[in-house]
Motif scaffolding. Structure first.
Motif, mmCIF file in Angstrom:
data_model
loop_
_atom_site.group_PDB
_atom_site.id
_atom_site.type_symbol
_atom_site.label_atom_id
_atom_site.label_comp_id
_atom_site.label_asym_id
_atom_site.label_seq_id
_atom_site.Cartn_x
_atom_site.Cartn_y
_atom_site.Cartn_z
ATOM 1 N N UNK A 117 0.853 -1.182 0.000
ATOM 2 C CA UNK A 117 0.000 0.000 0.000
ATOM 3 C C UNK A 117 0.890 1.233 0.000
ATOM 4 N N UNK A 118 0.787 1.987 -1.080
ATOM 5 C CA UNK A 118 1.556 3.233 -1.140
ATOM 6 C C UNK A 118 0.614 4.404 -0.931
ATOM 7 N N UNK A 119 1.025 5.338 -0.082
ATOM 8 C CA UNK A 119 0.235 6.529 0.205
ATOM 9 C C UNK A 119 1.064 7.737 -0.212
ATOM 10 N N UNK A 120 0.482 8.575 -1.056
ATOM 11 C CA UNK A 120 1.173 9.775 -1.531
ATOM 12 C C UNK A 120 0.493 11.006 -0.955
ATOM 13 N N UNK A 121 1.288 11.862 -0.333
ATOM 14 C CA UNK A 121 0.748 13.098 0.241
ATOM 15 C C UNK A 121 1.408 14.293 -0.434
ATOM 16 N N UNK A 122 0.644 15.384 -0.567
ATOM 17 C CA UNK A 122 1.233 16.589 -1.153
ATOM 18 C C UNK A 122 1.974 17.387 -0.085
ATOM 19 N N UNK A 123 2.470 18.576 -0.454
ATOM 20 C CA UNK A 123 3.324 19.332 0.461
ATOM 21 C C UNK A 123 2.585 19.760 1.729
ATOM 22 N N UNK A 124 1.259 19.865 1.635
ATOM 23 C CA UNK A 124 0.492 20.257 2.815
ATOM 24 C C UNK A 124 0.190 19.075 3.728
ATOM 25 N N UNK A 125 0.566 17.872 3.281
ATOM 26 C CA UNK A 125 0.283 16.678 4.063
ATOM 27 C C UNK A 125 -1.010 15.998 3.664
ATOM 28 N N UNK A 126 -1.731 16.586 2.729
ATOM 29 C CA UNK A 126 -2.976 15.969 2.286
ATOM 30 C C UNK A 126 -2.694 14.733 1.438
ATOM 31 N N UNK A 127 -3.379 13.657 1.730
ATOM 32 C CA UNK A 127 -3.211 12.424 0.947
ATOM 33 C C UNK A 127 -3.933 12.588 -0.384
ATOM 34 N N UNK A 128 -3.201 12.461 -1.466
ATOM 35 C CA UNK A 128 -3.796 12.653 -2.786
ATOM 36 C C UNK A 128 -3.968 11.342 -3.535
ATOM 37 N N UNK A 129 -3.382 10.266 -3.028
ATOM 38 C CA UNK A 129 -3.531 8.968 -3.684
ATOM 39 C C UNK A 129 -3.234 7.847 -2.696
ATOM 40 N N UNK A 130 -4.053 6.805 -2.752
ATOM 41 C CA UNK A 130 -3.743 5.552 -2.071
ATOM 42 C C UNK A 130 -3.666 4.490 -3.153
ATOM 43 N N UNK A 131 -2.553 3.791 -3.219
ATOM 44 C CA UNK A 131 -2.347 2.793 -4.269
ATOM 45 C C UNK A 131 -2.160 1.419 -3.643
ATOM 46 N N UNK A 132 -3.089 0.514 -3.934
ATOM 47 C CA UNK A 132 -2.993 -0.848 -3.417
ATOM 48 C C UNK A 132 -2.492 -1.769 -4.514
ATOM 49 N N UNK A 133 -1.358 -2.394 -4.257
ATOM 50 C CA UNK A 133 -0.722 -3.274 -5.242
ATOM 51 C C UNK A 133 -0.780 -4.698 -4.716
ATOM 52 N N UNK A 134 -1.184 -5.624 -5.565
ATOM 53 C CA UNK A 134 -1.257 -7.032 -5.163
ATOM 54 C C UNK A 134 -0.440 -7.887 -6.123
ATOM 55 N N UNK A 135 0.392 -8.734 -5.546
ATOM 56 C CA UNK A 135 1.249 -9.636 -6.321
ATOM 57 C C UNK A 135 1.069 -11.050 -5.789
#
Lengths: 252, 252
Positions: B220-238
């Motif tokens: 699970x990758x979580x990307x936040x912008x400079x303000x700390x707001x989460x702009x994407x949650x990426x769930x990867x399954x292998x």
DNA sequence: TAGTGGTCTAGACCACTGC
DNA sequence: CAGTGGTCTAGACCACTAA
């Protein structure tokens, strides 16, 4: 939504899983015995056994022979990547990282060491630049949370670096092994880590209390000095169900 | 060393495993049928079935219903951490990273996309700052090597960022999704990744062709912008048996 | 249709545990 | 000792696939 009694080992497993997650069987509690479950669900014991096998493979329960099937006791543990550990605590503070993480979770951390000269494992020999079977120094660290074994880490170091040095001692002093390698002019400069999920070796299975079907989560870290020479291969084994690996970084 | 015929499902599994690794049953080949194996080893079919189950859980073989049990075809694939991917290829080039890795192994990479507005998964709602069940944009990417499904990645993006933008299109243009978020003033600044091994969801199990007992390796990758707001949650399954996760870094 | 694996019954014997 | 799970026998019926 089905109100019928569960049929088939998958449904029985799902029913038990839900009951555990609901808290009907709290951590450490025993499940009903397999004959009891067989009667409850109207199936034979091999069917129940197959259902319980699913939960075991997930790490949700663990069998104590002659006693019964017990719900897993520990919460999921987190391991920061070594790269992060270094950023946070400074070089070579793996010991502190484990301690700190366990304390965060309210668990008691403990570890012990086994140090010996052993024949180099075949898959590490090429990296370390020794012949397969040639002796290397093995530093094995066994880690426990609340006295439950949770991690097994084995470092392999070429003997020409290790022999006669403090690396053969249990306590490697301030900064740990990497600081001693630096003292000797072989400071680790480049690290690689590779994560794999595979069946446990016998050693791992016994120490981590895994079933044969439960996967081990393994990390192989390779440390090279500034010349590119590999000065350490570290094999880390974790119970896959028990751990989460975490990393964190800034863009650019 | 034992020359006796294998006894018990574990020994039978070990015998079959050794035969596969020796090349007696090359990738893609069918094992003898379970009745045949039962006769060969002098046991009943449920015992053989249990032995084969071990190999299935390891990912060494895969059952095709009505056909037989086939030896796994693909080699182990490597995934560099996203942090490394960025270092190597520049921001947002995940597509290229997958392509490049597959080509290195001599495999043909292919992927397709499914884009839809879906109710936000409960465990992502808190991160994205939306109510559970509230609609978010889901960008699902399905990846194949030699037309075999190997990876399923689903990005969740808040609708107030995504609606009416190119993020709702299959092709997000040069630099990909992250470049578009940057255009909108929400450039990802901080990433976290968490790796877990767990039973697959139904979706993952079907797409990745896993058995119910085979573990999925999830990121699970979580990307936040400079303000700390989460702009994407990426769930990867292998498929856990199919992949190796790699990282590499310099000391300090 | 014949062959494959998926799953189940209804027993059984065993090693191990705690009392 | 009784109770636990580990494992096996000797069948059986089913859904699915390929021909």
């Amino acid at each position: 939504m089905t109100l019928d009694p569960p049929t088939g080992y998958r449904e029985i497993a799902a029913t038990l899983r839900a009951a555990i997650e609901r808290g009907d069987y709290p951590p450490g509690a025993l499940l009903p015995s397999e004959p009891q479950l067989a009667q409850r669900y109207g199936v034979t014991r091999p069917v129940v056994n197959r259902a319980v096998l699913m939960l075991r493979n997930e790490g949700l329960v663990r069998v104590e022979r002659g006693v019964g099937t017990r719900v897993r006791e520990l919460p999921v543990l987190t391991r920061q990547t070594r790269r992060r550990q270094q950023q946070i605590t400074g070089t070579g503070a793996a010991r502190g990282a484990f301690q700190a993480e366990m304390e965060t979770l309210g668990l008691t951390a403990r570890s012990d060491n086994v140090i010996a000269e052993v024949p180099c494992p075949a898959d590490a020999a090429g990296l370390l630049g020794v012949e397969p079977g040639e002796l290397v120094l093995a530093r094995q660290r066994r880690m426990y949370a609340n006295d439950i074994p949770v991690q097994l880490a084995t470092s392999y170091i070429p003997l020409d670096l290790a022999r006669g040095t403090v690396l053969e001692q249990a306590d490697t002093g301030p900064g740990g092994m990497y600081a001693r390698l630096a003292d000797m002019g072989h400071a680790p400069a480049r690290f690689t880590e590779r994560v794999r999920v595979r069946p446990p070796t016998d050693t791992e299975r016994v120490f981590l209390r895994l079933d044969a079907d439960q996967p081990a989560l393994t990390i192989r870290r390779v440390a090279a000095d500034a010349t590119g020479r590999v000065v350490e291969v570290n094999d880390i084994a974790l119970a896959a169900h028990q751990w989460e690996l975490a990393d964190e970084w800034d863009a650019n």
